[in-house]
Design an enzyme around this catalytic site. Structure first.
Site, PDB file in Angstrom:
ATOM      1  N   LEU A 171       5.434   0.924   0.201  1.00 44.40           N
ATOM      2  CA  LEU A 171       5.241   2.359   0.037  1.00 44.40           C
ATOM      3  C   LEU A 171       5.608   3.022   1.359  1.00 44.40           C
ATOM      4  CD1 LEU A 171       4.064   4.589  -1.884  1.00 44.40           C
ATOM      5  CD2 LEU A 171       2.051   4.493  -0.419  1.00 44.40           C
ATOM      6  N   ARG A 223      -0.683   6.418 -28.834  1.00 46.00           N
ATOM      7  CA  ARG A 223      -0.274   5.281 -28.006  1.00 46.00           C
ATOM      8  C   ARG A 223       0.964   4.559 -28.547  1.00 46.00           C
ATOM      9  NH1 ARG A 223      -0.107   0.100 -27.239  1.00 46.00           N
ATOM     10  NH2 ARG A 223      -0.426  -0.744 -25.145  1.00 46.00           N
ATOM     11  N   TYR A 268       0.321   9.346  -8.011  1.00 46.29           N
ATOM     12  CA  TYR A 268      -0.829   9.915  -7.309  1.00 46.29           C
ATOM     13  C   TYR A 268      -0.546  10.074  -5.828  1.00 46.29           C
ATOM     14  CZ  TYR A 268      -2.218   5.471  -5.084  1.00 46.29           C
ATOM     15  OH  TYR A 268      -2.258   4.341  -4.315  1.00 46.29           O
ATOM     16  N   LYS A 272       4.652   5.866  -5.733  1.00 46.75           N
ATOM     17  CA  LYS A 272       3.189   5.784  -5.622  1.00 46.75           C
ATOM     18  C   LYS A 272       2.592   5.901  -7.026  1.00 46.75           C
ATOM     19  CE  LYS A 272      -0.454   7.178  -2.376  1.00 46.75           C
ATOM     20  NZ  LYS A 272      -0.890   5.835  -2.038  1.00 46.75           N
ATOM     21  N   HIS A 307       4.767   2.930 -26.644  1.00 44.62           N
ATOM     22  CA  HIS A 307       5.414   2.764 -25.340  1.00 44.62           C
ATOM     23  C   HIS A 307       6.401   3.898 -25.075  1.00 44.62           C
ATOM     24  CE1 HIS A 307       3.507  -1.112 -25.602  1.00 44.62           C
ATOM     25  NE2 HIS A 307       3.922  -1.430 -24.377  1.00 44.62           N
ATOM     26  N   ARG A 354       6.516  13.441  -1.364  1.00 41.41           N
ATOM     27  CA  ARG A 354       6.489  12.075  -1.917  1.00 41.41           C
ATOM     28  C   ARG A 354       6.017  12.096  -3.371  1.00 41.41           C
ATOM     29  NH1 ARG A 354       2.970   7.511   1.000  1.00 41.41           N
ATOM     30  NH2 ARG A 354       1.283   8.843   0.235  1.00 41.41           N
ATOM     31  N   GLU A 372       3.617  -5.259   3.704  1.00 41.41           N
ATOM     32  CA  GLU A 372       2.517  -4.307   3.888  1.00 41.41           C
ATOM     33  C   GLU A 372       1.271  -4.987   3.331  1.00 41.41           C
ATOM     34  OE1 GLU A 372       3.095  -0.724   1.523  1.00 41.41           O
ATOM     35  OE2 GLU A 372       3.601  -1.878  -0.267  1.00 41.41           O
TER      36      GLU A 372
HETATM   37  N1  PDD Z   1      -2.954   3.850  -0.060  1.00 46.09           N
HETATM   38  N2  PDD Z   1       1.033   0.989   1.208  1.00 46.09           N
HETATM   39  C1  PDD Z   1       0.295   1.013   0.071  1.00 46.09           C
HETATM   40  C2  PDD Z   1       0.540  -0.014  -0.964  1.00 46.09           C
HETATM   41  C3  PDD Z   1      -0.662   2.022  -0.117  1.00 46.09           C
HETATM   42  O1  PDD Z   1      -1.373   2.067  -1.254  1.00 46.09           O
HETATM   43  C4  PDD Z   1      -0.869   2.985   0.905  1.00 46.09           C
HETATM   44  C5  PDD Z   1      -1.869   4.093   0.769  1.00 46.09           C
HETATM   45  C6  PDD Z   1      -0.081   2.917   2.073  1.00 46.09           C
HETATM   46  C7  PDD Z   1      -0.197   3.937   3.179  1.00 46.09           C
HETATM   47  O2  PDD Z   1       0.310   5.174   2.749  1.00 46.09           O
HETATM   48  P1  PDD Z   1      -0.234   6.548   3.362  1.00 46.09           P
HETATM   49  O3  PDD Z   1      -0.115   6.439   4.835  1.00 46.09           O
HETATM   50  O4  PDD Z   1       0.665   7.568   2.771  1.00 46.09           O
HETATM   51  O5  PDD Z   1      -1.686   6.702   2.931  1.00 46.09           O
HETATM   52  C8  PDD Z   1       0.854   1.907   2.185  1.00 46.09           C
HETATM   53  C9  PDD Z   1      -3.797   4.937  -0.422  1.00 46.09           C
HETATM   54  C10 PDD Z   1      -4.522   5.557   0.708  1.00 46.09           C
HETATM   55  C11 PDD Z   1      -4.707   4.546  -1.585  1.00 46.09           C
HETATM   56  O6  PDD Z   1      -4.152   4.068  -2.560  1.00 46.09           O
HETATM   57  O7  PDD Z   1      -5.918   4.770  -1.540  1.00 46.09           O
END
Ligand code: PDD
Length: 293
Positions: free
Chosen positions: A204, A100, A33, A147, A102, A52, A180
């Site tokens: 991320l 369903r 996503y 992501k 895996h 990304r 993070e």
């Molecule tokens: N989250 N690290 C993690 C684990 C994240 O889920 C996010 C973003 C970021 C920052 O990434 P970016 O600057 O590209 O938004 C860092 C989004 C916003 C979410 O899951 O809602």
């Protein structure tokens, strides 16, 4: 104007959008996503988000075919239809629908879902006063640069922090370095140098993080992508977190230790001034829901 959704080629009201319960996104969190924000109807850092998305899909062996090429026009149409000015655009691509098991068939058709909602106005008091963070061990998987929609560990981290009265928690590595938070990247100013943990598999690679590093480069703000120990963070002059949803939020304290003077520092404020005008306008606007997002 209602929030709207796009599901596999069709736009409609968000409330009416449906997807099969045999979708592998629902069954296995088998998908990727992006969260993109449009300021004044213009998607911010769109090309970076789409790049990304492709990398994330590659990372889980999900062939996208021409999907990414189609997304800019779908996004523009969604922006036009929803009519909002500042918009949170959610893009989710899953492996699609199958019985369903895996192991997945090789010829699946991905499911494409986008939603368009009014971007919530950030809480100006958080921007002004900073957020209080706690710390936690890393219970996430080892491919955090993907992501993925599999966010249960992140959800647990954030909700545990909230239950304990904090805005969010910083994930610590085994070496006690800060990585993070559950949903944002972390920066600190240590001995006058802006520092953020390196873009490896443990974080991320945030688009807002990349934007901040670009600004630092252009503005000749000394900066480095280097590990930050928890001790170094606590001793830092300033710290802040970044994401598409929050832009920048200063960190006031970590586990009760005040960061710097406990109020947003000059580097944080300087970097914030480079965001689009609608982010800066939020400074003046009080927020109805101080805990979100
Ligand atoms: N989250 N690290 C993690 C684990 C994240 O889920 C996010 C973003 C970021 C920052 O990434 P970016 O600057 O590209 O938004 C860092 C989004 C916003 C979410 O899951 O809602």
């Amino acid at each position: 104007m209602p929030d709207i959704a796009y599901v596999n080629g069709t736009f409609g009201d968000l409330a009416d959008a449906v997807i099969s319960i045999e979708d592998r996104g629902f069954q296995f969190a088998d998908g990727v996503y992006e969260v993109i924000v449009a300021h004044e109807r213009r998607p911010f850092l769109l090309d970076d988000h789409l790049a990304r998305l492709e990398q994330s899909a590659d990372g889980i062996d999900l062939p996208l075919g021409g999907i990414v090429g189609d997304l800019p026009s779908i996004i523009n149409e969604g922006i036009r239809r929803c009519g909002y000015t500042d918009i949170t655009i959610y893009v989710q691509i899953t492996r699609g629908v199958a019985s369903r098991e895996h192991a997945y068939p090789s010829d699946m058709t991905p499911s494409i879902v986008l939603t368009f909602k009014r971007k919530p106005v950030s809480d100006s008091s958080l921007r002004k006063n900073g957020v209080e963070l706690t710390t936690t061990t890393d219970i996430r998987w080892s491919l955090c640069s993907i992501k993925s929609i599999a966010l249960l560990a992140n959800v647990m981290i954030k909700n545990d922090a909230r239950k304990r009265g904090f805005y969010d928690a910083i994930v610590l590595s085994e070496e006690n370095d800060v990585l993070e938070t559950s949903c944002a990247n972390l920066f600190a100013v240590c001995d006058g140098v802006l520092r953020t943990p390196p873009a490896d598999g443990r974080i991320l690679h945030g688009m807002t993080r990349g934007f901040i590093l670009d600004v630092a480069r252009k503005e000749r703000i000394p900066h480095e992508e280097r590990a930050i120990s928890l001790d170094a963070l606590i001793a830092a002059e300033e710290a802040f977190i970044t994401s598409t949803s929050i832009d920048i939020l200063p960190v006031k304290c970590v586990d009760g230790h005040k960061i710097g003077t406990g109020v947003p520092g000059s580097t944080t404020r300087r970097l914030l001034s480079h965001f689009p005008a609608s982010v800066l306008a939020e400074e003046q606007t009080p927020c109805a829901n101080p805990q979100s997002p």
